[in-house]
Design a protein around this motif. Structure first.
Motif, PDB file in Angstrom:
ATOM      1  N   SER A  39       0.838  -1.189   0.000  1.00 50.67           N
ATOM      2  CA  SER A  39       0.000   0.000   0.000  1.00 50.67           C
ATOM      3  C   SER A  39       0.868   1.231   0.000  1.00 50.67           C
ATOM      4  O   SER A  39       1.370   1.650  -1.018  1.00 50.67           O
ATOM      5  CB  SER A  39      -0.957  -0.043   1.184  1.00 50.67           C
ATOM      6  N   ARG A 495     -13.325   1.543   3.180  1.00 54.32           N
ATOM      7  CA  ARG A 495     -13.246   0.967   1.840  1.00 54.32           C
ATOM      8  C   ARG A 495     -14.318  -0.111   1.684  1.00 54.32           C
ATOM      9  O   ARG A 495     -14.422  -1.020   2.513  1.00 54.32           O
ATOM     10  CB  ARG A 495     -11.859   0.379   1.639  1.00 54.32           C
ATOM     11  N   GLU A 505     -11.192  -1.873   6.416  1.00 51.78           N
ATOM     12  CA  GLU A 505     -10.087  -0.947   6.154  1.00 51.78           C
ATOM     13  C   GLU A 505     -10.633   0.478   6.182  1.00 51.78           C
ATOM     14  O   GLU A 505     -11.495   0.831   5.375  1.00 51.78           O
ATOM     15  CB  GLU A 505      -9.457  -1.258   4.800  1.00 51.78           C
ATOM     16  N   TYR A 507      -9.924   4.746   6.506  1.00 53.72           N
ATOM     17  CA  TYR A 507      -8.986   5.810   6.151  1.00 53.72           C
ATOM     18  C   TYR A 507      -9.350   7.084   6.909  1.00 53.72           C
ATOM     19  O   TYR A 507     -10.521   7.320   7.222  1.00 53.72           O
ATOM     20  CB  TYR A 507      -9.037   6.101   4.655  1.00 53.72           C
ATOM     21  N   ARG A 556      -4.354   4.939   7.156  1.00 54.59           N
ATOM     22  CA  ARG A 556      -5.397   3.918   7.100  1.00 54.59           C
ATOM     23  C   ARG A 556      -5.027   2.767   8.029  1.00 54.59           C
ATOM     24  O   ARG A 556      -3.875   2.582   8.404  1.00 54.59           O
ATOM     25  CB  ARG A 556      -5.597   3.402   5.683  1.00 54.59           C
ATOM     26  N   PHE A 574      -1.391   5.794   3.604  1.00 58.89           N
ATOM     27  CA  PHE A 574      -1.832   5.614   2.225  1.00 58.89           C
ATOM     28  C   PHE A 574      -1.076   6.545   1.290  1.00 58.89           C
ATOM     29  O   PHE A 574      -0.651   6.153   0.202  1.00 58.89           O
ATOM     30  CB  PHE A 574      -3.341   5.851   2.106  1.00 58.89           C
ATOM     31  N   PHE A 613     -15.868   7.178  -0.087  1.00 55.54           N
ATOM     32  CA  PHE A 613     -15.817   6.052  -1.005  1.00 55.54           C
ATOM     33  C   PHE A 613     -17.150   5.934  -1.730  1.00 55.54           C
ATOM     34  O   PHE A 613     -18.213   5.926  -1.097  1.00 55.54           O
ATOM     35  CB  PHE A 613     -15.533   4.754  -0.254  1.00 55.54           C
ATOM     36  N   MET A 619     -12.018   6.041  -4.145  1.00 53.40           N
ATOM     37  CA  MET A 619     -11.915   6.994  -3.046  1.00 53.40           C
ATOM     38  C   MET A 619     -11.797   8.408  -3.600  1.00 53.40           C
ATOM     39  O   MET A 619     -10.944   8.693  -4.443  1.00 53.40           O
ATOM     40  CB  MET A 619     -10.694   6.675  -2.169  1.00 53.40           C
ATOM     41  N   ASP A 645      -7.565   5.062  -6.518  1.00 49.68           N
ATOM     42  CA  ASP A 645      -7.780   3.627  -6.343  1.00 49.68           C
ATOM     43  C   ASP A 645      -7.080   3.225  -5.049  1.00 49.68           C
ATOM     44  O   ASP A 645      -5.853   3.345  -4.957  1.00 49.68           O
ATOM     45  CB  ASP A 645      -7.184   2.873  -7.529  1.00 49.68           C
ATOM     46  N   PRO A 646      -7.797   2.756  -4.021  1.00 51.48           N
ATOM     47  CA  PRO A 646      -7.154   2.454  -2.746  1.00 51.48           C
ATOM     48  C   PRO A 646      -6.166   1.291  -2.816  1.00 51.48           C
ATOM     49  O   PRO A 646      -5.289   1.190  -1.962  1.00 51.48           O
ATOM     50  CB  PRO A 646      -8.333   2.121  -1.824  1.00 51.48           C
ATOM     51  N   GLY A 649      -3.226   3.086  -5.517  1.00 53.66           N
ATOM     52  CA  GLY A 649      -2.837   4.467  -5.274  1.00 53.66           C
ATOM     53  C   GLY A 649      -3.017   5.370  -6.470  1.00 53.66           C
ATOM     54  O   GLY A 649      -2.826   6.592  -6.365  1.00 53.66           O
ATOM     55  N   THR A 651      -4.129   8.013  -8.902  1.00 53.33           N
ATOM     56  CA  THR A 651      -4.894   9.204  -8.547  1.00 53.33           C
ATOM     57  C   THR A 651      -5.039  10.114  -9.760  1.00 53.33           C
ATOM     58  O   THR A 651      -4.082  10.320 -10.511  1.00 53.33           O
ATOM     59  CB  THR A 651      -4.190   9.978  -7.411  1.00 53.33           C
TER      60      THR A 651
END
Length: 734
Positions: A39, A495, A505, A507, A556, A574, A613, A619, A645-646, A649, A651
């Protein structure tokens, strides 16, 4: 949240000598290392100097792949910077004064401050001439957290065409609220108008002929303000510390009745920031910076060591002048020199039933009293339910409340009072990437070796009274048990467990902390509860690894045993937010972050605040920085909303906001084809002599309302909600 109402970041760097997170990860057993390395263990690595970001790519174990049920399919919009504005023929001192969304999407205004939302409501005048009674029927000021509650549609399924939008109205900008500002002729009429613009707006909205509009005369429309009668329930209800002076509240003033409150009622909810919902269909509004509305007409407060009130005021930041609202000058309910217990009736999570306009809001004391920022729930496989919460101030804490009863998915009435009994926990994040939930109960032993029931702050005739005091003075209880001081914990989000992902999970955004690592001052919130709110200068630690944390980060954790009742968890970072192109802050490695985007820097953001989410596992993160593209934000530009995307990552930047605004609050229709996003305080810092000095949004972007006909009044920038759809009618985010 609250833009300029929060302390500004400072540029002084105080490097930490702490061990790198790389060293910490190496101490973690192999069975847990996958969560960390796959992660964002790398975020902390870069921030603490353990590795360079370039080397990080080769060192951190590969991600496990996306678990999204719908991929992120749009291209990032450019950062709204002053340079971009210049290239488009605009000002060199401002960012774009508009909402920008990706190609293939359309944003339209749904509702703005001053729009009528209930029977008897009048249209926004544009010159601040509305009275308090008119404001009580209009959409409130400065939108924040929000949620869409659908009505039943065809076949009893949730409708994506009609429902109720609940939205927080966090605060007011008095120079825009009044035609002649604050200083001229301040009186009870101005106080009442400000109070009427606070709270929560409940409005019916529907889609007709492809356009979303407010149903202005809906029987569901209502305003919950700073003077609305609320119930108080839970373990602290009825306690002597909640029995403030009782007033008869009228438009002309608050008249002392000569009696005391019963401790089961409260008037009003203020500084409603983020929010939550319950699976039984109610809205949770979180009272954040409530302390700033109180003041002392005597010009002084009791000394910290002289009385319980003095210590309480100090720990929660109640001051002589507050944030400058001046309510205490005309409304004695907010004058702590004569009504010292009134602040104890603020700082709670407030439950609102959007489908029952006659139901009084309920302040649920079991969830504790602090500067609440978000209350997001998780239901585990055994139907245990917990709510995760942040206390939004520098060096405060992360909490969870675990309900005593189980959630009943087939009987709404059975869940009605789940929030009145359970256990409130505070988080401790240990350096080995494990953590503990510490129960705030009378028998819990603090760092001084004494049970909370034996701590002078909470002593009582029995454990029921001790628990009531713990909940009223929650910050002091968290101090006493040695919880981890965090960098402004704000929104939480869980999540979704989709595509086989079964972990619990959660955050939490950590917006910033200019006090982290600074020299001088206390390094901890003193265990005796004597530290003034937001003043500690803690050292860096594993969970908060950057000194002078300008750009913030997101933490998280996963609950042990996949149950919300767990008292232990595994955690990592995260992301560390930052500016990939920074040249003003050194060393660069402390500030560039490790956001996963392509090309590098295309989705940079800082000061993460809102977090949500969607049903597809994506996210969404919203930011709260100065919003004008100046100083440390010259490359990042205006406030924005990104999608991540958790699992990987990845973005991308989805939206940028108008000049001087904050982007906050997001929700969707059940079909995922409509998104609602809040825009708060556009044009912040303007004065009444020139209210549109920095922004004329939304009138400057759209000349007519959502009906396509009604002209939008000019004259003042207005907070509001935009509705976003995809031009091809598809799912948002694809």
């Amino acid at each position: 949240m609250k833009g300029s109402k929060h302390p500004r970041n400072e540029q002084t760097l105080n490097p930490s000598g702490n061990a790198s997170i790389h060293d910490v990860i190496d101490q973690v057993d192999a069975s847990r290392r996958l969560f960390v390395k796959s992660s964002v263990g790398g975020a902390a690595l870069a921030a603490a100097g353990g590795l360079t970001l370039g080397g990080l790519v080769q060192t951190v174990q590969a991600n496990t792949g996306s678990t999204l049920s719908q991929p992120i399919g749009f291209s990032s919009v450019p950062a709204s910077t002053r340079a971009l504005n210049v290239s488009l023929g605009g000002s060199a001192t401002a960012v774009l004064d508009k909402v920008v969304v990706p190609t293939g999407y359309t944003a339209q205004l749904l509702v703005a401050w001053g729009d009528p939302i209930m029977p008897g409501g009048t249209a926004f005048a544009g010159d601040a001439s509305e009275s308090a009674s008119q404001q009580e029927r209009q959409y409130g000021a400065h939108t924040d957290g929000m949620h869409f509650f659908p009505f039943a549609g065809a076949g009893g399924l949730p409708s994506s065409e009609r429902g109720i939008l609940c939205a927080n109205n966090e605060y007011t900008h008095e120079d825009i609220l009044y035609s002649n500002g604050m200083s001229a002729g301040y009186n009870i009429a101005k106080t009442r108008k400000s109070q009427a613009a606070h709270g929560v707006s409940v409005l019916e909205i529907r889609r007709s002929n492809g356009k979303w509009q407010v149903v202005k005369n809906s029987p569901f429309g209502r305003r919950i303000t700073a003077n609305t009668l609320c119930k108080v329930s839970g373990p602290a209800a009825g306690h002597a510390l909640l029995k403030s002076r009782k007033f008869s509240i009228t438009p002309a003033g608050s008249v002392d009745t000569g009696t005391l409150n019963d401790g089961y009622t409260a008037y009003g909810t203020i500084n409603n920031c983020a929010h939550g919902v319950t699976p039984w269909g109610t809205y949770l509004s979180c009272e954040e910076n409530w302390n700033g509305y109180f003041g002392s007409r005597s010009g002084s407060l009791p000394a910290v060591g002289a009385s319980e009130d003095g210590k309480n005021f100090n720990r929660y930041g109640v001051s002589v002048t507050g944030f400058g609202y001046r309510w205490h000058e005309t409304d004695p309910r907010f004058d702590v020199s004569s009504n010292p217990l009134e602040p104890n009736l603020q700082g709670w999570v407030v439950e609102i039933d959007p489908m029952n306009p006659s139901a009084a809001p309920i302040k649920r004391t079991a969830l504790g009293r602090f500067k609440h920022e978000s209350a997001q729930y998780v239901v585990d496989a055994q139907n245990n339910i917990a709510f995760y919460m942040g206390d939004d101030e520098r060096s405060e804490y992360i909490y969870k409340f675990v309900c005593e009863g189980k959630y009943n998915p087939t009987n709404r009435a059975a869940n009605r009072n789940l929030l009145d009994s359970g256990v409130l926990y505070v988080a401790r994040f240990d350096a080995n990437l494990s953590g503990q939930w510490i129960a705030l109960l009378p028998g819990t032993v603090g760092v001084d070796g004494k049970a909370l029931r034996d701590n002078p702050n909470f002593m009582g005739a029995n454990d029921a009274e001790v628990l009531a005091k713990i909940l009223i003075k929650t910050r002091m209880a968290a101090d006493a048990v040695g919880a981890t001081m965090m960098d402004r914990p704000e929104w939480t989000g869980a999540r979704p467990r989709i595509k086989g992902f079964q972990e619990i999970e959660v955050y939490c955004t950590l917006t910033n902390n200019s006090n982290r690592g600074r020299s001088g001052g206390v390094k901890v919130n003193n265990p005796d509860g004597s530290t003034a709110g937001g003043t500690a200068r803690p050292l860096t630690d594993a969970a908060n690894p950057r000194a002078n944390n300008v750009y913030g980060h997101i933490i998280r954790w996963r609950e042990s045993g996949r149950t919300v009742t767990a008292t232990s968890f595994a955690w990592d970072l995260f992301v560390q937010a930052g500016d990939s192109a920074t040249t003003t802050l050194t060393p660069k490695s402390q500030y560039e972050g490790n956001i996963v985007d392509s090309p590098n820097g295309s989705a940079d953001y800082g000061a993460p605040d809102g977090l949500w989410f969607d049903p597809f596992g994506r996210m969404w993160v919203q930011t709260d920085q100065q919003g004008d593209g100046g100083g440390n934000w010259v490359n990042i530009g205006a406030n924005s909303m990104v999608c991540a995307d958790p699992a990987t990552g990845e973005t991308r930047r989805f939206l940028t906001g108008p000049n001087h605004c904050e982007v906050t609050g997001v929700t969707m229709s059940p079909d995922g084809k409509t998104m609602f996003v809040g825009v708060q305080h556009p044009g912040e810092d303007a004065t009444y002599t020139n209210p549109t000095e920095y922004s004329n949004w939304p009138q400057g972007q759209w000349s007519v309302a959502s009906d396509g006909v009604t002209p939008l009044p000019a004259g003042r920038p207005r907070s509001g909600v935009v509705v976003i759809t995809k031009d091809d009618g598809g799912l948002i985010g694809t």
